[in-house]
Design an enzyme around this catalytic site. Structure first.
Site, PDB file in Angstrom:
ATOM      1  N   ARG A  16      -4.686  11.675 110.106  1.00 35.38           N
ATOM      2  CA  ARG A  16      -5.081  12.736 109.609  1.00 35.38           C
ATOM      3  C   ARG A  16      -4.880  13.968 110.585  1.00 35.38           C
ATOM      4  O   ARG A  16      -4.866  13.653 111.649  1.00 35.38           O
ATOM      5  CB  ARG A  16      -6.720  12.700 109.740  1.00 35.38           C
ATOM      6  CG  ARG A  16      -7.362  13.508 108.535  1.00 35.38           C
ATOM      7  CD  ARG A  16      -8.825  13.463 108.519  1.00 35.38           C
ATOM      8  NE  ARG A  16      -9.132  11.967 107.894  1.00 35.38           N
ATOM      9  CZ  ARG A  16     -10.262  11.604 107.246  1.00 35.38           C
ATOM     10  NH1 ARG A  16     -11.110  12.814 107.304  1.00 35.38           N
ATOM     11  NH2 ARG A  16     -10.300  10.622 106.655  1.00 35.38           N
ATOM     12  N   SER A 100     -10.132  13.484 102.939  1.00 32.62           N
ATOM     13  CA  SER A 100     -11.588  13.273 102.516  1.00 32.62           C
ATOM     14  C   SER A 100     -12.280  14.657 102.624  1.00 32.62           C
ATOM     15  O   SER A 100     -12.232  15.356 101.660  1.00 32.62           O
ATOM     16  CB  SER A 100     -12.091  12.375 103.515  1.00 32.62           C
ATOM     17  OG  SER A 100     -13.428  11.993 102.948  1.00 32.62           O
ATOM     18  N   HIS A 101     -13.493  14.704 103.141  1.00 32.17           N
ATOM     19  CA  HIS A 101     -14.054  15.904 103.188  1.00 32.17           C
ATOM     20  C   HIS A 101     -13.715  17.131 104.446  1.00 32.17           C
ATOM     21  O   HIS A 101     -14.128  17.997 104.446  1.00 32.17           O
ATOM     22  CB  HIS A 101     -15.534  15.580 103.811  1.00 32.17           C
ATOM     23  CG  HIS A 101     -15.736  14.929 105.104  1.00 32.17           C
ATOM     24  ND1 HIS A 101     -15.680  13.635 105.169  1.00 32.17           N
ATOM     25  CD2 HIS A 101     -16.059  15.343 106.374  1.00 32.17           C
ATOM     26  CE1 HIS A 101     -15.727  13.299 106.493  1.00 32.17           C
ATOM     27  NE2 HIS A 101     -16.021  14.415 107.240  1.00 32.17           N
ATOM     28  N   LYS A 110      -4.458   7.237 103.995  1.00 34.10           N
ATOM     29  CA  LYS A 110      -5.419   6.046 103.866  1.00 34.10           C
ATOM     30  C   LYS A 110      -4.357   4.949 103.250  1.00 34.10           C
ATOM     31  O   LYS A 110      -3.996   5.270 102.379  1.00 34.10           O
ATOM     32  CB  LYS A 110      -6.585   6.301 103.215  1.00 34.10           C
ATOM     33  CG  LYS A 110      -7.716   6.970 103.693  1.00 34.10           C
ATOM     34  CD  LYS A 110      -8.939   6.949 103.083  1.00 34.10           C
ATOM     35  CE  LYS A 110     -10.038   8.121 103.734  1.00 34.10           C
ATOM     36  NZ  LYS A 110     -11.234   8.241 102.656  1.00 34.10           N
ATOM     37  N   ASP A 244     -18.053  13.229  97.764  1.00 36.09           N
ATOM     38  CA  ASP A 244     -17.210  13.892  98.764  1.00 36.09           C
ATOM     39  C   ASP A 244     -15.818  14.180  98.123  1.00 36.09           C
ATOM     40  O   ASP A 244     -15.536  13.854  96.831  1.00 36.09           O
ATOM     41  CB  ASP A 244     -17.025  12.968 100.069  1.00 36.09           C
ATOM     42  CG  ASP A 244     -16.371  11.757  99.881  1.00 36.09           C
ATOM     43  OD1 ASP A 244     -16.074  11.340  98.666  1.00 36.09           O
ATOM     44  OD2 ASP A 244     -15.931  11.171 100.974  1.00 36.09           O
ATOM     45  N   ASP A 246     -12.976  13.120  98.320  1.00 38.61           N
ATOM     46  CA  ASP A 246     -11.946  11.876  97.760  1.00 38.61           C
ATOM     47  C   ASP A 246     -12.566  11.115  96.855  1.00 38.61           C
ATOM     48  O   ASP A 246     -12.188  10.377  96.292  1.00 38.61           O
ATOM     49  CB  ASP A 246     -10.867  11.430  98.763  1.00 38.61           C
ATOM     50  CG  ASP A 246     -11.878  10.585  99.785  1.00 38.61           C
ATOM     51  OD1 ASP A 246     -12.832  10.765 100.198  1.00 38.61           O
ATOM     52  OD2 ASP A 246     -11.398   9.507 100.492  1.00 38.61           O
ATOM     53  N   ASP A 248     -14.718   8.757  97.204  1.00 36.81           N
ATOM     54  CA  ASP A 248     -15.242   7.380  97.464  1.00 36.81           C
ATOM     55  C   ASP A 248     -16.597   7.278  97.989  1.00 36.81           C
ATOM     56  O   ASP A 248     -17.110   6.182  98.066  1.00 36.81           O
ATOM     57  CB  ASP A 248     -14.026   6.756  98.732  1.00 36.81           C
ATOM     58  CG  ASP A 248     -14.054   7.519  99.838  1.00 36.81           C
ATOM     59  OD1 ASP A 248     -14.660   8.569  99.992  1.00 36.81           O
ATOM     60  OD2 ASP A 248     -13.408   6.839 101.018  1.00 36.81           O
ATOM     61  N   ARG A 249     -17.127   8.330  98.303  1.00 38.37           N
ATOM     62  CA  ARG A 249     -18.698   8.327  98.748  1.00 38.37           C
ATOM     63  C   ARG A 249     -19.553   8.925  97.732  1.00 38.37           C
ATOM     64  O   ARG A 249     -19.036   9.928  97.147  1.00 38.37           O
ATOM     65  CB  ARG A 249     -18.941   9.005 100.104  1.00 38.37           C
ATOM     66  CG  ARG A 249     -18.431   8.207 101.219  1.00 38.37           C
ATOM     67  CD  ARG A 249     -18.988   8.546 102.481  1.00 38.37           C
ATOM     68  NE  ARG A 249     -18.280   9.785 102.685  1.00 38.37           N
ATOM     69  CZ  ARG A 249     -18.855  10.875 103.573  1.00 38.37           C
ATOM     70  NH1 ARG A 249     -19.936  10.895 104.202  1.00 38.37           N
ATOM     71  NH2 ARG A 249     -18.113  12.087 103.545  1.00 38.37           N
ATOM     72  N   HIS A 332     -21.061   4.809 102.223  1.00 41.76           N
ATOM     73  CA  HIS A 332     -19.783   4.094 101.887  1.00 41.76           C
ATOM     74  C   HIS A 332     -20.524   2.831 101.256  1.00 41.76           C
ATOM     75  O   HIS A 332     -21.284   2.178 101.756  1.00 41.76           O
ATOM     76  CB  HIS A 332     -19.123   3.655 102.876  1.00 41.76           C
ATOM     77  CG  HIS A 332     -18.085   4.978 103.242  1.00 41.76           C
ATOM     78  ND1 HIS A 332     -16.899   5.038 102.365  1.00 41.76           N
ATOM     79  CD2 HIS A 332     -18.028   5.818 104.313  1.00 41.76           C
ATOM     80  CE1 HIS A 332     -16.371   6.202 102.947  1.00 41.76           C
ATOM     81  NE2 HIS A 332     -16.857   6.404 104.217  1.00 41.76           N
TER      82      HIS A 332
END
Length: 455
Positions: A16, A100-101, A110, A244, A246, A248-249, A332
Site C-alpha cells: 500500500r 480499501s478506505h 491484497k 468500505d 473495497d 469487504d467490510r 471484518h
C-alpha cells in the site's frame, strides 16, 4: 525507483502506498512477476477497485505474471471479497488492486494463494518484496519460454449466487434498507446481490468514484456514517448498511439510525452459523470484541477462540481449528463457507435474514447481543509506546482480582471490566478499548487508563 523504498509500501498484510510517488506501473509489473515466482503459480486471477490508478496497475501486474508464463484471468471491477470468491471458486492465486478506505492518491495489492489463503509478511510477502527489490536494481527477470495468456471473465453473478446459496432470504418479510456504498465497490456488488430479494433498497453514493467526493469510505469513523443515519431516519427504513471502499467490510445502523456494534453483529451471525451447523462449532473472535461474543457462542453450543487483531491471524486460526465463523470488532467477518475469507456482504445477508425472519425492529433484535458498556477504540499519540504500556502495566498489576495477558498488546481484566491497550503497527499510536458491566464503571476505567497513557 530506489529499491530501499519498498519497505515503506510493503506492509504486514498487503502492499500500500501513494501512486505514483511511492509506486507505479513499472513496479506493479515486477510485483506480478515476483508473485508468480513466490507462489509458484501457473495461473492467477486479478481484480481491481474503482480508483483511477487501479486498471493500469492491475494490467501491469498481469503483464509481469504473464511474462513468467502464468495464464491470467482478469475479472475487472470487483469488491475484495469478490476476488476472494474467484480465487476460491477457480482454485487460483489472486491479486486485488485496492487501498480499501485510504484516500484517492493511495493504491495497494491484497494477494492470496489459491482458495483465498492469505499472503502476509510470513507467508510470502517478504519474499515477493525481496525479489521486486532485487529486480529494480538488476533489471526484470528473463521471460518464460512461453508467456502466459491474458483473458477476461465476469464473476459478479456467480459471486452473488454463491452468497445467496449460504443464507435463505426467500421467506423474509419485506424490508426497507438504506445502503451507503461510499462511492466504493458496494455500488457495483449490491445491485446484483440484492436483485430479486424482498428489499426496498435506497441507494446512497452508488456511483463508482475513487476520489470519494461525498465522504471517506471508512464506516468505522463516526463522521462517515452521518449521512446514512440521517437517511435511515428520514426514510423510516428498517436498517442501514455502510460498506468500505473495497466493500469487504460492512457496518450496520438500526431503524433509529444508531450504530450497531460489530461485536453484536459477530454474536448474531455466530448464533446463526451455529444453528446452521447443528449447534456446535468453533467461533473465532479477536481480543477487542465484547464479552457478549464468547457468552453468546457458549449459550448456542459453540466453542469461542480468542485471537490477536488482524486478518492473517484470524484466517490462520480458522484453518487450524476448523472454525465455522470469525468476527473482528473492525467489522471484518470470516466464513468457513467462504474459504475462511472475510466478506461483509455475507454478514449483511445474515442480518437481513435475521431481521426479516421475525417481526421486531433491529434495535430489539440486537439488544440481546449487546450487553455491556463499551468505550469504542480511543487512539492516543504517544512518543514512547513501550514506556506508556509499562506505566499502565505497573499501575494495574498489583491490584486484587486483576489479571494481565500479552496476547496482543496488554489486556487487563477484572470481574466487572476489561481493557486492551495495543500499539499501532503503522503509526505512533496506542489504541485503547474498554468494556464494563455498566457505563459509570467503563468511564472510570477509561479515564484512569487514558490519564496514565497521556501522562
Amino acid at each position: 525507483m530506489a529499491a530501499a523504498d519498498l519497505s515503506q509500501i510493503v506492509k504486514a498484510y498487503d502492499v500500500r502506498g501513494v501512486v505514483p510517488d511511492q509506486w507505479d506501473e513499472t513496479l506493479a509489473e515486477l510485483f506480478g512477476a515476483a508473485f508468480v515466482r513466490v507462489v509458484d503459480a501457473e495461473a492467477v486471477v486479478i481484480g481491481h477497485d474503482m480508483r483511477p490508478s487501479s486498471p493500469g496497475l492491475a494490467a501491469a501486474f498481469a503483464r509481469g505474471a504473464a511474462r513468467l508464463g502464468a495464464d491470467v484471468t482478469m475479472i475487472g471491477l470487483c469488491s475484495t471479497d469478490q476476488l476472494y470468491f474467484a480465487s476460491g471458486q477457480l482454485g487460483l492465486p489472486g491479486a486485488m488492486f485496492t487501498a480499501s478506505h485510504n484516500p484517492a492518491q493511495y493504491n495497494g495489492i491484497k494477494m492470496c494463494r489459491a482458495g483465498a489463503a492469505p499472503v502476509g509478511q510470513d507467508t510470502g510477502l517478504s519474499d515477493i518484496r525481496a525479489l521486486a527489490e532485487q529486480w529494480t536494481e538488476q533489471g526484470a527477470p528473463e521471460p518464460a519460454d512461453k508467456p502466459g495468456t491474458v483473458s477476461e471473465r465476469d464473476t459478479l453473478k456467480d459471486y452473488a449466487a454463491h452468497l445467496l446459496s449460504l443464507v435463505d432470504l426467500a421467506s423474509i418479510r419485506p424490508l426497507k434498507v438504506v445502503v451507503d456504498a461510499g462511492n466504493g465497490m458496494g455500488g457495483h456488488t449490491v445491485p446484483t446481490v440484492f436483485a430479486g430479494l424482498p428489499l426496498d433498497v435506497v441507494p446512497m453514493y452508488f456511483e463508482l468514484d475513487g476520489t470519494f467526493p461525498n465522504h471517506e469510505a471508512n464506516p468505522l469513523d463516526p463522521k462517515n456514517i452521518v449521512d446514512l443515519q440521517a437517511r435511515v431516519r428520514a426514510e423510516g427504513a428498517d436498517l442501514g448498511l455502510a460498506f468500505d471502499g473495497d466493500a469487504d467490510r460492512c457496518f450496520v445502523v438500526d431503524e433509529n439510525g444508531d450504530p450497531v456494534s460489530p461485536s453484536a453483529i459477530t454474536a448474531l451471525v455466530a448464533a446463526r452459523e451455529l444453528a446452521k451447523h447443528g449447534g456446535s462449532g468453533t467461533i473465532i473472535h479477536n481480543l477487542i470484541t465484547s464479552w457478549s461474543v464468547p457468552e453468546v457462542v457458549r449459550e448456542h453450543g459453540g466453542t469461542p477462540v480468542r485471537t490477536r487483531v488482524g486478518h492473517s491471524f484470524i484466517k490462520e486460526e480458522m484453518a487450524k481449528t476448523g472454525a465455522i465463523f470469525g468476527g473482528e470488532h473492525s467489522a471484518h467477518y470470516y466464513f468457513k463457507d467462504f474459504w475462511n475469507a472475510d466478506t461483509g456482504m455475507l454478514a449483511a445477508l445474515h442480518v437481513l435474514a435475521a431481521l426479516g425472519g421475525q417481526d421486531g425492529p433491529l434495535s430489539a433484535l440486537v439488544s440481546s447481543y449487546d450487553r455491556y458498556a463499551s468505550s469504542g477504540e480511543i487512539n492516543s499519540t504517544v512518543a514512547d509506546q513501550s514506556a506508556s504500556l509499562a506505566a499502565v502495566r505497573t499501575a494495574f498489576a498489583s491490584r486484587d482480582g486483576v489479571t494481565l495477558d500479552d496476547l496482543d498488546g496488554l489486556t487487563v481484566t477484572a470481574t466487572d471490566w476489561w481493557f486492551n491497550l495495543r500499539a499501532s503497527n503503522t503509526e505512533p499510536l496506542l489504541r485503547l478499548n474498554v468494556e464494563a458491566r455498566d457505563e459509570a464503571t467503563m468511564e472510570r476505567v477509561r479515564d484512569e487508563a487514558l490519564a496514565l497513557i497521556r501522562a
